[in-house]
Design an enzyme around this catalytic site. Sequence first.
Site, PDB file in Angstrom:
ATOM      1  N   GLY A 250       0.818  -1.210   0.000  1.00  0.00           N
ATOM      2  CA  GLY A 250       0.000   0.000   0.000  1.00  0.00           C
ATOM      3  C   GLY A 250       0.850   1.258   0.000  1.00  0.00           C
ATOM      4  O   GLY A 250       0.785   2.069  -0.897  1.00  0.00           O
ATOM      5  N   GLY A 479       1.200  -6.361   4.267  1.00  0.00           N
ATOM      6  CA  GLY A 479       2.359  -7.213   4.111  1.00  0.00           C
ATOM      7  C   GLY A 479       3.401  -6.981   5.180  1.00  0.00           C
ATOM      8  O   GLY A 479       4.412  -7.665   5.234  1.00  0.00           O
ATOM      9  N   LYS A 646      11.462  -9.763  14.242  1.00  0.00           N
ATOM     10  CA  LYS A 646      11.664 -10.258  12.879  1.00  0.00           C
ATOM     11  C   LYS A 646      10.966  -9.354  11.867  1.00  0.00           C
ATOM     12  O   LYS A 646      11.535  -8.979  10.842  1.00  0.00           O
ATOM     13  CB  LYS A 646      11.146 -11.695  12.750  1.00  0.00           C
ATOM     14  CG  LYS A 646      11.278 -12.264  11.347  1.00  0.00           C
ATOM     15  CD  LYS A 646      10.683 -13.660  11.243  1.00  0.00           C
ATOM     16  CE  LYS A 646      11.540 -14.683  11.954  1.00  0.00           C
ATOM     17  NZ  LYS A 646      11.067 -16.068  11.691  1.00  0.00           N
ATOM     18  N   LYS A 714       6.399   2.751  18.964  1.00  0.00           N
ATOM     19  CA  LYS A 714       6.585   3.733  17.903  1.00  0.00           C
ATOM     20  C   LYS A 714       6.601   2.987  16.570  1.00  0.00           C
ATOM     21  O   LYS A 714       6.966   1.824  16.512  1.00  0.00           O
ATOM     22  CB  LYS A 714       7.905   4.482  18.076  1.00  0.00           C
ATOM     23  CG  LYS A 714       7.984   5.349  19.335  1.00  0.00           C
ATOM     24  CD  LYS A 714       9.346   6.031  19.409  1.00  0.00           C
ATOM     25  CE  LYS A 714       9.470   6.939  20.602  1.00  0.00           C
ATOM     26  NZ  LYS A 714      10.801   7.603  20.657  1.00  0.00           N
ATOM     27  N   GLY A 715       6.226   3.665  15.509  1.00  0.00           N
ATOM     28  CA  GLY A 715       6.152   3.008  14.210  1.00  0.00           C
ATOM     29  C   GLY A 715       7.515   2.807  13.577  1.00  0.00           C
ATOM     30  O   GLY A 715       8.467   3.532  13.860  1.00  0.00           O
ATOM     31  N   GLU A 718       8.089   3.622   8.146  1.00  0.00           N
ATOM     32  CA  GLU A 718       8.569   4.704   7.289  1.00  0.00           C
ATOM     33  C   GLU A 718       9.941   5.242   7.663  1.00  0.00           C
ATOM     34  O   GLU A 718      10.617   5.843   6.821  1.00  0.00           O
ATOM     35  CB  GLU A 718       7.532   5.842   7.296  1.00  0.00           C
ATOM     36  CG  GLU A 718       6.252   5.433   6.602  1.00  0.00           C
ATOM     37  CD  GLU A 718       5.072   6.343   6.912  1.00  0.00           C
ATOM     38  OE1 GLU A 718       4.709   7.137   6.046  1.00  0.00           O
ATOM     39  OE2 GLU A 718       4.515   6.236   8.022  1.00  0.00           O
TER      40      GLU A 718
END
Length: 754
Positions: A250, A479, A646, A714-715, A718
């Site tokens: 996406g 994904g 992972k 936290k992401g 990106e």
Amino acid sequence: MTLELDLTRDPAHLRHGSNIGQPLARRDGVLKVTGRARYAADNHPRGMLFAVLAVASVARGRVASLDIEAAKAHPGVVEVMTSANRPPLADDPDGKPNPFAFRFEALQNDRVRYAGQPIAVVIGETLEAATEGASLLSPRYETEPARIGLDGNEAYIPPVVGMGFPAESRHGDVDAALAGSAKTIEAIYETPPHYHNAMEPHAIVAEWQGDRLVIDTPTQGLVMMQARLAGLFGIPPENILIRSPYLGGGFGGKGLMAGPQVLGILAAKLVGRPVKLVVRREQLYGPFGHRSPTRQTLRLGASAEGRLSAIHHHARIVTSSFEDFYESAAHVTHTLYAAPAIATTYDAVRADTGTPLFVRAPGIAPGSIALESAIDEMAEACGIDPLAFRVQNYAEVEPTTGKPFSSKALRECYTQGAERFGWWDRPLKPRMMRDKDGFLVGWGMGTATFHALMFAGQARAVIRRDGSGVVESGAHDMGQGAWTAFAQIAADSLGLDLDQVTFKAGSSDLPDAGIAGGSAHTATVGTAIHNAGAAVIGKLAELATADRRSPLFGAGNAGVVARAGRLLRRDDESRGESYGEILARAGLSEIEASGSGLPDQAANEHYAMHSHGAVFAEVKVDPDLGQVRVSRMIGAFAAGRIINPKMVRSQLIGGMIWGVSLALHEEAITDRRSGRIMNANLGEYHVPVNADIPAIEAFTVEEVDPHVNPLGIKGVGEIGITGSAGAVANAVWHATGIRVRRFPVRIGDLVGHG
């Protein structure tokens, strides 16, 4: 179709204790590699027809005529939908009911606003018939000159940039600080348009069942799309079911609903049968957003000792002729380096293109390659090692707001990344290293950052009498392994082993999970799952502690812990009972509760919340041919609590590869006469392939963040691209002594200088 994850394949040694933090394989992996994962275009309702888009070959003007009769005369063609016979919509596609409702084309008129815009839909009994029918339309246009690129129109100051940032922000007196600086640099950097190229193209299978609409389509925002479609078609949201269990990538391109999806639904309404519309690869370059080209001017000032005194970051960006979305490329400068005076400014031009929208690390990806290049240039001007220069200008608080960071382990990223890379063996001057084959070798680095976001999301948790659990949320997995991470959080929240938990996702009739974007999905949905689990355990504890027959009677919620399908007294864990025993005695087959994930506004106001990292790259450059190869990369990242190491490593490496693409490969080339993109295919739109991928290592640095959200997440989706592109660009300079400021780096930029 709702996805139900099978959690029975986990190794026995991982089934006890905390599931969070375990490096589990993706739960949907076997389904995907065996072809059993059903994507949107794999659905074939009874009586389904095929729809094919006809798109404009000019960038500006109007459609003067279409040979509709020729198309309809083709065997197998059922109907041709144009602006003349398209079913009506309740809302205007050019309306803006909310800031995320971007304008789109749905055959509302005969105007052409960009090349590749849908101008008709041909519907046939077979894909071949519809495709051949579309080729027979032979459109004629009344054209106007195309306005293309950063200089294709008059510049203006945009009202806002990104999702509401001001177009001008100033902290301190930049001009005065620059005038008083011992060292100054000024440089212009350019990045080209970038287009999404997810493995799965956009597709929709739409079926009207009376006034009920059933859709299979890839989307990063189920309920957001449901609400938008409800307004467009004038039906209640609950009459729309959107199924999106699998997305083949996406990266922002499937975050918002686009015109072709609406056209597929309109086609189904027009013919009264289910319709499938799959967008061809070359047709993706227009209606679905892209990254704007940028021209960024950076002015930096520093003391003789190398202390930054001022940064002015100006960005010119491009938007479409009919919409207002502005890439916030300069805003990365607000967060990274300590300088007493910082300014970010913007101007914009309107072009005859599709609207630029969200692409992985919007704003920060193109902004960081410019900023990190400029920081390197200033370090060189000061005669200081680039890493030492960054450490010397380390921001202990957010520079422009003064807010403390909720957590910041960037120093540790610098230290550990540099040690693994061997950075301190790097000569300061360029063109000082060659390998055994005579290639020039260069080492570069870049600082990575991305804001730690959290949106609003919901989840529902159920505990059954048989001791199993079910957790539901309308979550999305592009994904990145979200379903597996959510299952891990769900199991821990319910005090169950993974093989006792079913996680359901991917359908709009489940609790609203918000949008999967901004590297916020795990924090948002994970928090909702955590709270739903806590709530249902709380209900179960109330049943037990209020029941005189229970060994937990009188313990109270605070005195109970959930573990391995049992509630235990905290003060005496030998006293407890199973979930099934509690429910059976209460005469219940199951018990459920809901939970929400919501950002903490007070924490957001008090703290600056970001992930951080440091990326180190080595390149080898052929001194005669100018060919650049990235030979190795190491990235160290601090991103709070890691749910699944992972999958986090996979995401970080994927972002780093995209950084290589930004620096060396990726560029959409537009014909300025027609406005058409000339390389709208995977053969000529260059992205890294296996042969381009170096030895890459990504690892995380331990970081505890008590403020960002209850789970400390936290992401990571990106941050990998930020810093990586700059590291590669800086390594090219270190290898060659040539500073390339227009990306991607081309052979022509380097050849002849060896």
